[in-house]
Design a protein around this motif. Structure first.
Motif, PDB file in Angstrom:
ATOM      1  N   SER A  62       3.388   6.555  -0.290  1.00 27.76           N
ATOM      2  CA  SER A  62       1.963   6.770  -0.564  1.00 27.76           C
ATOM      3  C   SER A  62       1.660   8.269  -0.550  1.00 27.76           C
ATOM      4  CB  SER A  62       1.099   6.053   0.480  1.00 27.76           C
ATOM      5  OG  SER A  62       1.055   6.789   1.697  1.00 27.76           O
ATOM      6  N   GLU A 101      -1.540   3.073  10.454  1.00 28.84           N
ATOM      7  CA  GLU A 101      -2.816   3.792  10.437  1.00 28.84           C
ATOM      8  C   GLU A 101      -2.687   5.028   9.566  1.00 28.84           C
ATOM      9  OE1 GLU A 101      -5.826   4.566  13.873  1.00 28.84           O
ATOM     10  OE2 GLU A 101      -4.300   6.157  13.931  1.00 28.84           O
ATOM     11  N   ARG A 102      -3.611   5.149   8.643  1.00 25.99           N
ATOM     12  CA  ARG A 102      -3.684   6.355   7.812  1.00 25.99           C
ATOM     13  C   ARG A 102      -4.268   7.454   8.688  1.00 25.99           C
ATOM     14  NH1 ARG A 102      -6.337   4.744   2.370  1.00 25.99           N
ATOM     15  NH2 ARG A 102      -8.222   5.002   3.570  1.00 25.99           N
ATOM     16  N   GLN A 103      -3.618   8.588   8.773  1.00 30.19           N
ATOM     17  CA  GLN A 103      -3.980   9.619   9.738  1.00 30.19           C
ATOM     18  C   GLN A 103      -5.271  10.360   9.416  1.00 30.19           C
ATOM     19  OE1 GLN A 103      -1.769  10.287  12.878  1.00 30.19           O
ATOM     20  NE2 GLN A 103      -2.086   8.232  12.098  1.00 30.19           N
ATOM     21  N   GLU A 112       0.828  -1.228   0.000  1.00 30.36           N
ATOM     22  CA  GLU A 112       0.000   0.000   0.000  1.00 30.36           C
ATOM     23  C   GLU A 112       0.851   1.261   0.000  1.00 30.36           C
ATOM     24  OE1 GLU A 112      -3.698   0.298   2.009  1.00 30.36           O
ATOM     25  OE2 GLU A 112      -3.811  -1.855   2.393  1.00 30.36           O
ATOM     26  N   ASN A 167       7.573   6.075   3.249  1.00 38.03           N
ATOM     27  CA  ASN A 167       6.181   6.330   2.883  1.00 38.03           C
ATOM     28  C   ASN A 167       6.134   6.846   1.445  1.00 38.03           C
ATOM     29  OD1 ASN A 167       3.524   6.974   2.600  1.00 38.03           O
ATOM     30  ND2 ASN A 167       3.424   8.373   4.344  1.00 38.03           N
ATOM     31  N   PHE A 217      -0.537   9.523   1.563  1.00 37.09           N
ATOM     32  CA  PHE A 217      -1.180   9.769   2.853  1.00 37.09           C
ATOM     33  C   PHE A 217      -0.163   9.774   3.986  1.00 37.09           C
ATOM     34  CE2 PHE A 217      -4.106   7.252   0.213  1.00 37.09           C
ATOM     35  CZ  PHE A 217      -5.138   8.167   0.078  1.00 37.09           C
ATOM     36  N   THR A 218      -0.432  10.539   5.031  1.00 34.61           N
ATOM     37  CA  THR A 218       0.360  10.489   6.253  1.00 34.61           C
ATOM     38  C   THR A 218      -0.032   9.233   7.010  1.00 34.61           C
ATOM     39  OG1 THR A 218       0.435  12.896   6.365  1.00 34.61           O
ATOM     40  CG2 THR A 218       0.916  11.702   8.398  1.00 34.61           C
ATOM     41  N   ILE A 219       0.979   8.491   7.471  1.00 37.54           N
ATOM     42  CA  ILE A 219       0.715   7.242   8.179  1.00 37.54           C
ATOM     43  C   ILE A 219       1.450   7.218   9.516  1.00 37.54           C
ATOM     44  CG2 ILE A 219       0.222   5.831   6.141  1.00 37.54           C
ATOM     45  CD1 ILE A 219       3.495   5.149   7.518  1.00 37.54           C
TER      46      ILE A 219
END
Length: 128
Positions: free
Chosen positions: A41, A104-106, A7, A39, A43-45
């Motif tokens: 992606s 976890e996606r923030q 992901e 990361n 998104f912030t994770i």
């Protein structure tokens, strides 16, 4: 170095045998592993948990699970990375480790598992 991408999260691992902390006559072989989490992606994770499986060639399997990595639950913005070093010991000259992180996606709280690729722990003289 071994690498896996789940992901959009890239996990790379490199290992090292630590001879000065090992003792073959006591069947104690120490290894370190350096993990880099990138990361890739959009998104912030946040890394919430880790779950490791440690396989010793003598047939012993251990499982390690807990919060974060080395006492941290790093948050990674897109394009950021986190690197840490940890270690493990075996009772034989060869083994392997693998596992996963719970991330976890923030922005929406979506949780997902990220593969930690299987990597070998081998005392160098076993490779000759």
């Amino acid at each position: 170095m071994v690498t896996a991408i789940t992901e959009g999260i890239k996990v790379s691992v490199i290992t090292e045998f630590i001879s000065n902390h090992s003792n073959a006559s006591l069947q104690h072989f120490v290894f370190t592993y350096r993990v880099r989490i990138e990361n890739q992606s959009e998104f912030t994770i946040r890394l919430l948990r880790r779950h490791w499986f440690i396989y010793d060639s003598n047939g012993i399997t251990r499982e390690v699970e807990g919060e974060g990595v080395i006492g941290q639950q790093p948050v990674l913005e897109p394009g950021e990375s986190h690197e840490y070093v940890s270690g493990s010991n075996l009772q034989s000259t060869m083994g392997k480790m693998a596992g996963h992180y719970l991330m976890e996606r923030q922005y929406d709280g979506y949780q997902f598992f990220v593969e930690i690729p299987e990597f070998m722990l081998i005392v160098p003289y076993r490779l000759n």
